[in-house]
Structure formats: C-alpha cells, structure tokens
Enzyme design. Structure first.
Site, short mmCIF file in Angstrom:
data_model
loop_
_atom_site.label_atom_id
_atom_site.label_comp_id
_atom_site.label_asym_id
_atom_site.label_seq_id
_atom_site.Cartn_x
_atom_site.Cartn_y
_atom_site.Cartn_z
CG ASP A 95 60.10 49.30 50.21
OD1 ASP A 95 59.68 48.91 49.11
OD2 ASP A 95 61.31 49.41 50.50
CE1 TYR B 83 54.11 43.63 39.43
CE2 TYR B 83 54.85 43.29 41.68
CZ TYR B 83 55.00 43.06 40.33
OH TYR B 83 56.03 42.27 39.88
P1 NAD Z 1 59.51 44.93 32.71
O1 NAD Z 1 58.66 46.09 33.07
O2 NAD Z 1 60.88 45.20 32.23
O3 NAD Z 1 58.79 44.03 31.63
C1 NAD Z 1 57.40 43.90 31.54
C2 NAD Z 1 57.03 43.87 30.07
O4 NAD Z 1 55.61 43.71 29.97
C3 NAD Z 1 57.37 45.16 29.36
O5 NAD Z 1 57.95 44.89 28.12
C4 NAD Z 1 56.02 45.84 29.19
O6 NAD Z 1 55.99 46.70 28.07
C5 NAD Z 1 55.09 44.67 29.07
N1 NAD Z 1 53.72 44.98 29.48
C6 NAD Z 1 53.31 45.61 30.61
N2 NAD Z 1 51.96 45.67 30.63
C7 NAD Z 1 51.53 45.09 29.49
C8 NAD Z 1 50.25 44.88 28.91
N3 NAD Z 1 49.13 45.28 29.53
N4 NAD Z 1 50.17 44.26 27.71
C9 NAD Z 1 51.29 43.84 27.06
N5 NAD Z 1 52.54 44.02 27.56
C10 NAD Z 1 52.65 44.64 28.75
O7 NAD Z 1 59.53 43.97 33.99
P2 NAD Z 1 60.40 42.68 34.29
O8 NAD Z 1 61.28 42.98 35.42
O9 NAD Z 1 60.98 42.15 33.04
O10 NAD Z 1 59.26 41.72 34.83
C11 NAD Z 1 58.70 40.69 34.04
C12 NAD Z 1 57.68 39.92 34.87
O11 NAD Z 1 58.33 39.37 35.99
C13 NAD Z 1 56.56 40.81 35.39
O12 NAD Z 1 55.34 40.11 35.27
C14 NAD Z 1 56.91 41.00 36.84
O13 NAD Z 1 55.76 41.16 37.63
C15 NAD Z 1 57.66 39.74 37.18
N6 NAD Z 1 58.61 39.97 38.28
C16 NAD Z 1 59.78 40.63 38.08
C17 NAD Z 1 60.64 40.82 39.16
C18 NAD Z 1 61.96 41.53 38.99
O14 NAD Z 1 62.71 41.65 39.96
N7 NAD Z 1 62.32 41.99 37.82
C19 NAD Z 1 60.29 40.39 40.41
C20 NAD Z 1 59.09 39.76 40.58
C21 NAD Z 1 58.26 39.53 39.51
#
Ligand code: NAD
Length: 692
Positions: free
Chosen positions: A643, A515
């Site tokens: 972590d 990741y």
């Molecule tokens: P989430 O897992 O709820 O959402 C990710 C979505 O992407 C899901 O709907 C999943 O089905 C889809 N997905 C995953 N791999 C895929 C693929 N290969 N093709 C198509 N769809 C795919 O996560 P989130 O918390 O909503 O995070 C959204 C974005 O924000 C991510 O890119 C994550 O890295 C980034 N992010 C989130 C956080 C957080 O605290 N939530 C922190 C840092 C970064």
C-alpha cells in the site's frame, strides 16, 4: 419453445411446496404447446415411497446424481430456448454457473422462497443462490412482487425481476355446495410466528362467541394450546379434501408468515385456493394484498379480535363470490403459464437487444463507446456524455458495476447497453458497426484492491487483452481512444508529488501487481498503437476518486469510512492513518477525462488527473465523523502489502494542456457522497429488514 427446468422437485411433493407449484405451472405451460424437460437432483429423501409422480404426461422428467452428472445434459441446456433454475436446488450456485456457461437461450431464476432467499443473502449464506450469479440470469422470477423486485434489480443486479406468484388449480378448487359446518376456519400447519394472529383472529373470537363453530386444520400444533370447546381440530386434511373444507366454511382465515408480511406482495396459495372455492376470506393485513383482492369487496381485512367479530356478524357471501371471480380472472395455473411465457419472451427480446446489437440509438449517429460504463466513474461519464448530446454505447460485464447505475442510464433514448467481457473478442453487435464509433473510452477494470485481487488473472487479462481489443476497434473505426490508467503505475512512489515523467516504484511480484503491472502494460500497448500510427490515443492516470455510485463494500477508503460511520459499525483504518491520499470528486474527474478526450494535444504523453489536496487518512476520517456524527470506535489494522504511503498528483500538465483543475472542495464532495450513501444504506436496510 424448448424449456429446461432445474427445480428442487417435480417427482416428490413430500415435505416441499415446490413440486405442487411446478406441476401446476408446467402442465399449463405444456398445454400451450411447449416442450419441457425437468431435471431433478436425485436425493434420498425424495426417492422411493416419497416419489408420487413418476411419469408426468406433460413433460420429460429426468434425474441426475451429482453435479458432474449434470454435464450429460449440457447439450439439452445449450439447445433450449429458455432454462429455469429454481430456489433450493442442491448446489444451486454451481448449477447456476453451469447453466449460465452453457445456455444459449434465456436464463431465469425462479424463487419460490423469495423472503427466505433474501434473508439468506443478507446473512451471507449462499446455500442455493449467491449475489455473484444473480446478474447472470436474464430474469429473476419471484413468488414475492412489489418493491422487492426493484430491490432485487438494484441491489443484486438482476437485469429484470418479475413476480410469478403461486396459483390454483381451478378444477380441484371450486364451490362444492353442501352444508355450512363452520363459521370461521383456518387451514395451515402450526408456526410460531403465525400463532399470535391465529389466537387474535380465531381463538379469541371463538371464546367470545361460544354460539359459533370454528375449525383449525393442519399438523404440528402443540398440545399446550388451550382450544375453546367450539374449535374443532383436524390434524390431517389431505389436499383432496381442501375444497370441501373451504366449501363448508362460512368464512376462512388467511394468516401470513412474518417474513412475507414484511416483504409484502407475497400471497400464500391458501388465498387463491379458498378464493377459488368462493369462500369469503378474512385476512391479516400486508402491503400489496389490495392488488390481488379489493378490500371490503373481495376480501375482509382484520387486525384485531373485534375486527374478526365484526366480520362474523355480516353476510360475507358476496365477498366470497367476488374473490372467486378475481381468482378465476387472474390466478389459475393457466394465467401463470401465460405470464411465464411473456416474461421469458420479454427477457429474450431484451437479451437480443443487449447482445445482438439491435441498437436503440439512431441508425446513423456517431457513437461513443464507454467500456466499463456501468461502474462508478463510467456511469458518471456516460451521464455527462449523454447530457452533451452524444450517443453512448456502454459495454460492461457487470463484474463490479452497480445495477442501479445502469438502470438510471437505460431510460435514456441515446443510451445502449451491451453486456460483454473485454477479455473476449468484442461482440458482433459492436464490430458490425465499428465504423460508427468516433470515441472509445476504456474504463473496464475493477479498481478496488479486494475486487481486482479476487481474480488477478482476469484483472491482468482485462488490462492487456481488453485494451488490445478496444484499441483494435479504435483502429478499425478511426476513433480516438482513451485509456484510464492509474496512479498505481507509480507504485509506492519515491518522489513526491508524482509527475508524469516519474517511472514509478512498482512491485511486480506482489498481490497488487495484476492491476499495477496490468495498467502499465495497457499503457505500453496504447502508446505502441499511437507510435505505429494505428490509433489516436489519450492516457489519463487517475488518482483516488470518490463520490456517489461507489460500491458500498468495495474496500476503498472513502466508501469504507462513510459506510462504517453511517451504519455505526466500528471504523477501520489500515495502517496508523498517517499515510496520505489526495481525493478528487468524481464530477471533476469526469470533466478532466472529457477534456482530455477532446483535446488536440500530442497523445504520446500520459496526463495525471486528480486532486492535489493531499491529507492523512486520519484527517479524512475526522471530516467524515464530523459530517455523519459517527460515534463508533476506530480500529487500526495492518497496512495491506505494497500500500503506498504517500500519494499526490502533480497536475501541472493537465492544467497547462487542458486548462483543467478540480473545482469541488473536499467538504462539498464528502457531504454529497455521505448524503448519497445514507440514502443507499437506508434502502439496503429496508431490504435486509424486509428479508428477515
Ligand atoms: P468500477 O469497478 O466501479 O468500474 C469498472 C467497471 O468495469 C465496472 O462496471 C466493471 O463491471 C467493468 N469491468 C471490469 N472488468 C471488465 C471486463 N473484463 N469487461 C468488461 N467490463 C469490465 O471502477 P471505477 O472506480 O469506476 O474505475 C474505472 C476505471 O478508472 C478503471 O479502469 C480504474 O482502473 C480507473 N481508476 C479508478 C480510480 C478510482 O479512484 N476510482 C483510480 C485510478 C484509476
């Protein structure tokens, strides 16, 4: 239509109700002009003398010896218009994956055992179905209807769930006339959970009315039962004699299994068979029975012995007549075949809309693509974009999405869903109208450590190949592209708080690397597209975000603590709880993402988005305990590998360039999140209870 069915059995009705169900349904389906192949796993207990149908005249029946042998049929499966996998198929999960990998047409799961299946899933038993394969079926057909269908869609992510009840062969089950031999009968195998109702509604009435005659037909009743003298016992009643039995009954009893009562909307075939014979039915009460037979008009319902005695005191003939009319109007195999055809056609149209790009959106309007739009942050982003009037196309493989996130969005006329994996080349439905996209948000990537570590290669490819595919789309469309990167690019940071110019301290060999390094590579590629003038880009580095629509069991600290606190389970803290995090409420984050996308800044700089309100995880726990009143013990577990110990964004750049700062306080945000999870968990518990 070419239909392939992989079911438990068609060839042997020995010890299973599946063969009878499939025989009736598929015979009627073939009569509608369809070509059917039934594939049955060769197993010893349905072979030899137990095989009572060898050469059906309504379909081809073939046996496969092993999972590997199923491969001989992959061409038939690929060429079929629809493929159905039934419950209790041996190695059902692997069979489902095989079908989903090869079928080009509609795929369906047919659950002849829905309450049992859901109870197994709730216990984590994946004997023939697992949560992971449910979203891959275009339609989930179920012997149980009602709210269970919504739960299958919302909790397990089935794109659509529809009832396909059992049915009756109206030629075999019809009034045969003749003498009435009994006043009240019951036809059914002994079962512990039905026995108290049988006692209350038949045996006790028999004791109180020695002048009337009763009969109980079916095997396995223990010798210890004290049958009154006026109850005739029939140990074995062959199916060919069922209609005569009902026809000789003035009234017959329907008793339902406890799990079917709990789920409701689960008619047993007995109801339809007795109804087709015109025999008045006295039934136990459960939700949904009124949708099949009008109480008091086409069925009598009873809770107590007195109710049963009252039913015995009336002439229920007209009720039997009305039941027969209702069965003939809606519950024969012919009706089920029509329903099956309709469900498969609807799923096929829906699949066409989802994957073939028959857009529901206005044909000219500019489009915003949100990859990963069905996930936690993505679903809020889609909702905010729709609220602002945009036409949103959400592309998601549903890997970590919650189905209910999508369901709420799908009702919107400017929303369109395309199911695809960004690792693969983008589907034609996107590429054909590439020019219409003006904004491309890339949120596609599992974000919680257990989820992204489950298939690290896929996570890395999602970051790298997925970002490449979406950047190329942006290039082709002349669209602006926004990458959701992460604070994880800083690794376990040596400086505090983290500014965007800090280059990070990341372990490229550890379990989080797929990741962390994937996102670093995605950033590198994004900036290369900008540097070489191929795309106008924005990069957000998101810090811990929380709020409604998080997955309850995705292992992130806020969702973990809240769900454990609400459900009374022991609360787990990884490490000693002194490690710090900064938590940003999702609406603030979405506001930051939209501002960044629309800002006319130099896109060559990443921007931190997060809440600088840093606190130890123990403090977060105290607040959640305060909000939920949780009393469960706290268990401390070792900190996961790599972590980070401290995490706080420096958001000076976002403030200066976007005029952005978080507005929602932690207490407000946690209260909203706890309230949302409380509702979710209550629904989940209702499901688990219904399933048990
Ligand atoms: P989430 O897992 O709820 O959402 C990710 C979505 O992407 C899901 O709907 C999943 O089905 C889809 N997905 C995953 N791999 C895929 C693929 N290969 N093709 C198509 N769809 C795919 O996560 P989130 O918390 O909503 O995070 C959204 C974005 O924000 C991510 O890119 C994550 O890295 C980034 N992010 C989130 C956080 C957080 O605290 N939530 C922190 C840092 C970064």
């Amino acid at each position: 239509m070419k239909l392939v069915v992989l079911g438990l059995s068609l060839g042997s009705s020995w010890g299973n109700g599946h063969a009878t169900t499939f025989r009736a349904l598929l015979r009627a389906y073939a009569e509608r002009g369809h070509d059917i192949l039934f594939l049955e796993r060769e197993v010893p207990w349905y072979a030899g003398a137990h095989r009572d149908l060898t050469d059906p005249d309504f379909c081809r029946l073939a046996y496969y010896r092993s999972l590997a042998a199923l491969d001989d049929w992959h061409a038939e499966i690929a060429a079929a218009d629809a493929v159905i996998v039934g419950s209790y198929v041996p190695d059902g999960v692997a069979v489902a994956r095989f079908v989903q990998a090869h079928a080009q047409g509609v795929t369906a799961f047919y659950d002849i055992d829905t309450p049992v299946t859901l109870a197994k899933l709730a216990r984590g038993e994946h004997e023939y179905l697992s949560p992971a394969v449910i979203p891959g079926f275009d339609v989930y057909l179920s012997f149980t209807g009602g709210p269970t269908l919504t739960r299958i869609e919302q909790r397990y992510g089935a794109p659509r769930a529809r009832a396909l009840y059992c049915s009756v062969d109206a030629d075999a089950y019809r009034p045969l006339g003749g003498e009435t031999r009994w006043d009240l009968t019951y036809l059914g195998t002994y079962s512990d959970d039905r026995q108290p109702t049988l006692e209350r509604l038949l045996i006790e009435p028999a004791r109180r009315r020695p002048d009337l005659r009763f009969a109980v037909a079916g095997p396995q009743y223990p010798d210890t039962i004290d049958w009154p003298a006026n109850v005739e016992r029939i140990e074995h009643l062959p199916p060919a004699e069922h209609a005569a039995f009902y026809s000789a009954s003035r009234l017959t009893l329907n008793v339902t299994r406890a799990d079917m009562i709990a789920a409701g909307w689960s008619p047993s075939v007995r109801l339809f068979e007795a109804g087709a014979c015109g025999t008045p039915i006295l039934s136990d009460r459960w939700d949904g029975i009124e949708t099949l037979f009008a109480p008091g008009e086409a069925i009598l319902l009873a809770d107590t012995t007195d109710d049963a005695l009252a039913a015995l005191a009336i002439d229920a003939g007209p009720i039997g007549q009305a039941a027969r009319e209702q069965v003939l109007a809606g519950h024969t195999a012919r009706h089920r075949a029509e329903e099956l055809e309709r469900h498969l056609q609807e799923a096929s149209q829906d699949k066409g809309r989802r994957t073939m790009g028959m857009a529901t959106t206005d044909q000219e309007a500019p489009l915003t693509l949100v990859a990963g739009g069905a996930g936690f942050i993505g679903s809020h982003l889609c909702a905010a974009l729709l609220a602002r009037g945009e036409h949103v196309v959400c592309l998601d493989n549903l890997q970590t999405a919650r189905a209910s996130n999508l369901r709420a969005l799908e009702a919107h006329p400017r929303f369109e869903f395309v199911r695809a994996d960004v690792v693969d080349p983008l589907p034609a439905s996107i590429l054909h109208r590439a020019a219409r996209f003006t904004r491309v948000y890339n949120l596609a990537c599992a974000a919680s450590p257990p989820q992204y570590q489950e298939d690290p290669e896929h996570t890395m490819l999602t970051c790298v190949l997925g970002t490449d595919h979406l950047l190329r789309l942006a290039e082709q469309a002349g669209a602006r592209f926004l990458l959701t990167s992460t604070s994880e690019v800083y690794g376990d940071p040596e400086i505090h708080p983290q500014r965007e110019d800090y280059r990070g301290f990341v372990n490229c060999t550890g379990p989080r690397a797929c990741y962390d390094e994937g996102k670093r590579a995605a950033e590198a590629m994004t900036f290369d597209f900008a540097r070489t003038g191929r795309a106008d880009v924005r990069v957000a580095r998101i810090f811990n975000t929380y709020g409604p629509h998080m997955h309850p069991d995705d292992g992130r600290v806020v969702s973990n603590l809240i769900c454990q606190a609400l459900s009374g389970r022991p609360i787990t803290i990884y490490g000693d709880g002194t490690q710090t995090r900064s938590f940003c409420y999702v609406s603030d984050l979405v506001d930051g993402l939209m501002r960044l996308m629309e800002s006319e800044i130099d896109g060559m700089e990443p921007i931190n988005l997060g809440n600088p309100n840093e606190m130890p995880v123990n403090d977060l726990l105290d607040r959640i305990v305060g909000l939920t009143g949780a009393e469960a013990p706290v268990e401390y577990r070792p900190l996961p590998v790599d972590d980070p110990r401290r995490r706080r964004p420096d958001i000076a750049r976002a403030a200066a360039l976007l005029g952005w700062a978080p507005k929602v306080s932690l207490d407000e945000g946690l209260a909203a999140t706890c309230a949302w999870f409380a509702t979710e968990l209550a629904e989940g518990e209702a499901l688990a209870c219904a399933a048990e």
